[in-house]
Design a protein around this motif. Structure first.
Motif, mmCIF file in Angstrom:
data_model
loop_
_atom_site.group_PDB
_atom_site.id
_atom_site.type_symbol
_atom_site.label_atom_id
_atom_site.label_comp_id
_atom_site.label_asym_id
_atom_site.label_seq_id
_atom_site.Cartn_x
_atom_site.Cartn_y
_atom_site.Cartn_z
ATOM 1 N N VAL A 228 -9.057 10.439 -17.653
ATOM 2 C CA VAL A 228 -10.007 10.951 -16.733
ATOM 3 C C VAL A 228 -9.294 12.594 -16.914
ATOM 4 O O VAL A 228 -8.631 13.233 -16.769
ATOM 5 C CB VAL A 228 -9.511 10.653 -15.450
ATOM 6 C CG1 VAL A 228 -10.385 11.430 -14.181
ATOM 7 C CG2 VAL A 228 -9.744 9.273 -15.095
ATOM 8 N N ASN A 386 -19.821 11.323 -12.987
ATOM 9 C CA ASN A 386 -19.739 10.684 -11.634
ATOM 10 C C ASN A 386 -19.390 9.372 -11.914
ATOM 11 O O ASN A 386 -19.991 8.683 -12.344
ATOM 12 C CB ASN A 386 -20.989 11.119 -10.993
ATOM 13 C CG ASN A 386 -20.937 11.080 -9.532
ATOM 14 O OD1 ASN A 386 -20.017 10.213 -9.009
ATOM 15 N ND2 ASN A 386 -21.805 11.925 -8.693
ATOM 16 N N ASP A 387 -18.403 8.808 -11.008
ATOM 17 C CA ASP A 387 -18.113 7.408 -10.900
ATOM 18 C C ASP A 387 -18.974 6.690 -9.667
ATOM 19 O O ASP A 387 -18.926 5.621 -9.597
ATOM 20 C CB ASP A 387 -16.653 7.304 -10.708
ATOM 21 C CG ASP A 387 -16.066 7.648 -9.437
ATOM 22 O OD1 ASP A 387 -16.791 8.753 -8.807
ATOM 23 O OD2 ASP A 387 -15.230 7.105 -8.848
ATOM 24 N N THR A 418 -14.490 7.972 -18.795
ATOM 25 C CA THR A 418 -14.822 8.041 -17.684
ATOM 26 C C THR A 418 -14.792 6.529 -17.030
ATOM 27 O O THR A 418 -14.881 6.313 -15.723
ATOM 28 C CB THR A 418 -15.929 8.816 -16.971
ATOM 29 O OG1 THR A 418 -17.019 8.357 -17.627
ATOM 30 C CG2 THR A 418 -15.812 10.165 -17.354
ATOM 31 N N GLY A 419 -15.323 5.507 -17.836
ATOM 32 C CA GLY A 419 -15.521 4.254 -17.163
ATOM 33 C C GLY A 419 -16.837 4.121 -16.456
ATOM 34 O O GLY A 419 -17.764 4.952 -16.572
ATOM 35 N N ASP A 420 -16.869 2.678 -16.071
ATOM 36 C CA ASP A 420 -18.214 2.385 -15.543
ATOM 37 C C ASP A 420 -18.435 3.139 -14.058
ATOM 38 O O ASP A 420 -17.459 3.239 -13.358
ATOM 39 C CB ASP A 420 -18.231 1.079 -15.440
ATOM 40 C CG ASP A 420 -18.452 0.465 -16.625
ATOM 41 O OD1 ASP A 420 -19.034 0.927 -17.934
ATOM 42 O OD2 ASP A 420 -17.920 -0.800 -16.771
ATOM 43 N N SER A 421 -19.762 3.508 -13.686
ATOM 44 C CA SER A 421 -19.987 3.905 -12.417
ATOM 45 C C SER A 421 -19.792 2.626 -11.448
ATOM 46 O O SER A 421 -20.272 1.728 -11.590
ATOM 47 C CB SER A 421 -21.318 4.505 -12.479
ATOM 48 O OG SER A 421 -21.387 5.062 -11.148
ATOM 49 N N SER A 422 -19.434 2.984 -10.392
ATOM 50 C CA SER A 422 -19.387 2.249 -9.223
ATOM 51 C C SER A 422 -20.244 2.417 -8.161
ATOM 52 O O SER A 422 -20.603 3.594 -8.050
ATOM 53 C CB SER A 422 -17.909 1.811 -8.791
ATOM 54 O OG SER A 422 -17.381 2.793 -7.875
ATOM 55 N N GLY A 428 -12.712 8.194 -9.912
ATOM 56 C CA GLY A 428 -12.789 8.412 -11.378
ATOM 57 C C GLY A 428 -13.757 9.543 -11.655
ATOM 58 O O GLY A 428 -13.894 9.594 -12.825
ATOM 59 N N ALA A 429 -14.091 10.419 -10.615
ATOM 60 C CA ALA A 429 -15.140 11.246 -10.999
ATOM 61 C C ALA A 429 -14.255 12.671 -11.665
ATOM 62 O O ALA A 429 -13.092 12.769 -11.576
ATOM 63 C CB ALA A 429 -15.638 11.981 -9.727
ATOM 64 N N SER A 516 -24.827 9.837 -20.354
ATOM 65 C CA SER A 516 -24.781 8.556 -19.676
ATOM 66 C C SER A 516 -25.419 7.583 -20.440
ATOM 67 O O SER A 516 -26.474 7.831 -21.020
ATOM 68 C CB SER A 516 -25.586 8.970 -18.323
ATOM 69 O OG SER A 516 -27.088 9.521 -18.471
ATOM 70 N N LYS A 520 -26.308 3.378 -16.383
ATOM 71 C CA LYS A 520 -26.269 4.388 -15.464
ATOM 72 C C LYS A 520 -27.119 5.015 -14.864
ATOM 73 O O LYS A 520 -27.496 5.179 -13.589
ATOM 74 C CB LYS A 520 -24.896 5.368 -15.990
ATOM 75 C CG LYS A 520 -23.438 5.094 -15.679
ATOM 76 C CD LYS A 520 -22.738 6.273 -15.902
ATOM 77 C CE LYS A 520 -21.426 6.264 -15.369
ATOM 78 N NZ LYS A 520 -20.691 7.333 -15.529
#
Length: 536
Positions: A228, A386-387, A418-422, A428-429, A516, A520
């Motif tokens: 991150v 952006n998460d 950054t991983g998956d957005s929730s 995580g942003a 992205s 996403k």
């Protein structure tokens, strides 16, 4: 044979009476919805009775002394040399921010008062918890106020600190049920009352020096995670303004929303010992060494901040009232003070916000400023960085009208995985700094996102200043974040289509949300159609 025919007839009759599958599913769905509505309705009618009612004993910041502690002896001569002024230093580097907290905790001899939205059960969380434990062992009184939304199972060891006789931990607007399905059901039942959270962040030592800003306590907020790229900002404050931080903490600590953890759950001395042992082991970990080394360097400098304090008469620490959601008047709300600052803009307004949902009033206000010739710039997260897909969905519809009005938009690039957005996550942003600067002189750094949740649902706090030196430092941080290295620049192409400019060589335009995934983009788009903006 007659018996057989009778059985067959009965079977056929039963099957003919059985309802179609879709009707049975519809009935089950109706029952579930009715049960949820009943839960929510009971919460609306009984909210004050469902929330925990236990109250802790009232307490206030301990009286200041001229030379009782190392912090007294360090700050008093500086205050005497700058009468009526408060000292401020910026903490943009994660290791410096960790070292500053460690140093003022190490030097504290009277009290430590902390309030945070998140305290993670990780390396940084353990090291800082151990620093508080060591201070308590020296006889320092430690008061910790945490928001309860993130203080459940994973933070049980942190809450075990309450077992120490010199440490008390309270939770803001807590759940009665500490874990499992019961906590989830309570979340549904009290959906409206638990929606109000304490987002404040402050760390105050001996009532004389405070660290206020955007950082929670956890690895990602102090550059301790390789996956991150977290950009964040705190301010070290000393002098008269800290008395405002003291009053804010006491108001929250003694409010009806702050409940002692001891009234909600039981933690044992064994858990406290386990926390201390784990923290000692964490200190030996290779990942901890750069942070401990930075503390050692700060110890040699004999000051909490990496840079000397800049002293100014125009420094204030402001906060929302602790029971913000119970009143209709907004006069003492932080959003009112910040809107007043923005409305005073003459030629420049620079905004930094991880989550940027201006709403119709914000759109009109920023457009009007740009329309009268002021430079208006915003740095926020790109979709890739952006998460929180829900927040980006709320923001994306404002980009075209803002650009058409002349507002400059920069979106921070994702760096690392950054991983998956929730839908509603928050940790995580890539960008976490929350600040604004007006006319290169009047500025704010704190916990306030430029979105409806910070304005009307969460409590927030931060440092407001009117000083050209501090303004220049905040402007430099804005320019760093908006630079080609860190951000995309947004513009409109043919038919008002959004484009992102990659300004690093070779410069080129990107026609879709850069970096992205298709998933996403679709998630953010679908959420942008839903009526969720007031909750973002």
């Amino acid at each position: 044979m007659a018996w057989i025919y009778a059985r067959r007839g009965t079977t056929i009759g039963v099957m003919s009476l059985r309802k179609p599958l879709w009707r049975r599913l519809l009935r089950v769905a109706a029952i579930i919805i009715a049960a949820l509505l009943l839960l929510v309705l009971s919460g609306l009618l009984l909210a004050d009775h469902l929330a925990p009612q236990a109250r802790g004993e009232a307490s206030q910041v301990l009286p200041l002394q001229p030379a009782q502690t190392p912090i007294d002896r360090q700050i008093m001569p500086l205050q005497a040399a700058h009468p009526g002024q408060s000292g401020v230093a910026f903490l943009s580097d994660g290791m410096d921010a960790f070292a500053a907290r460690a140093m003022i905790t190490e030097h504290a001899g009277r009290s430590l008062d902390l309030q945070y939205y998140i305290w993670h059960d990780d390396l940084i969380g353990h090291l800082m918890a151990k620093a508080l434990y060591d201070a308590a062992e020296r006889g320092v009184r430690v008061r910790i106020l945490l928001d309860d939304m993130n203080a459940k199972d994973k933070d049980a060891l942190m809450m075990a600190l309450d077992a120490h006789p010199n440490i008390e931990l309270r939770l803001y607007n807590p759940f009665r049920n500490r874990s499992g399905i019961a906590r989830t059901l309570e979340l549904v039942q009290r959906a409206f009352s638990v929606n109000h959270r304490m987002h404040n962040k402050s760390w105050i030592a001996d009532g004389r020096i405070a660290i206020v800003g955007g950082r929670n306590i956890g690895e990602e907020y102090f550059s301790a995670r390789s996956d991150v790229n977290f950009q964040d900002l705190d301010l070290v404050v000393a002098g008269p303004a800290v008395q405002q931080a003291n009053q804010i903490f006491d108001d929250y600590w003694n409010s009806d929303a702050a409940i002692p953890i001891s009234a909600l759950a039981t933690y044992t001395d064994a858990q406290l010992r386990q926390l201390v042992r784990q923290s000692d082991l964490d200190a030996l970990h290779a990942q901890a060494q750069p942070y401990l080394q930075r503390v050692a360097e700060s110890r040699q400098r004999q000051r909490a901040s990496p840079e000397p304090l800049h002293w100014s008469t125009q420094v204030r620490i402001l906060s929302d009232p602790p029971m913000k959601h119970h009143g209709d008047a907004h006069d003492d709300w932080l959003v009112t003070a910040l809107v007043r600052q923005l409305q005073s803009t003459r030629y420049k307004a620079l905004l930094i916000s991880p989550y940027f949902v201006p709403g119709s009033e914000g759109l009109d206000g920023l457009s009007a400023m740009a329309g009268r010739g002021a430079q208006v710039g915003v740095v926020t997260n790109s979709l890739a960085a952006n998460d929180v897909a829900a927040v980006h969905g709320g923001y994306m519809g404002y980009r075209v009208p803002l650009l058409k009005a002349g507002v400059q938009l920069y979106e921070l690039k994702a760096s690392g995985q950054t991983g998956d957005s929730s839908l509603f996550g928050s940790s995580g942003a890539s960008l976490h700094t929350k600040a604004l600067l007006v006319d290169d002189q009047r500025g704010f750094v704190g916990s306030f996102n430029l979105d409806p949740r910070s304005a009307y649902l969460n409590t927030e706090m931060g440092v407001l200043f009117d000083d050209p030196v501090l303004g220049a430092q905040l402007r430099a941080e804005y320019l760093r974040l908006a630079s080609p290295e860190h951000s995309w620049w947004l513009a409109l192409g043919a038919d008002d289509e959004l484009r992102w400019l990659q300004r690093e060589p070779p410069p080129h335009w990107v026609e879709a949300e850069p970096g992205s995934s298709l998933g996403k983009r679709w998630t953010a788009r679908v959420i942008s159609w839903l009526p969720l903006e007031s909750q973002l």
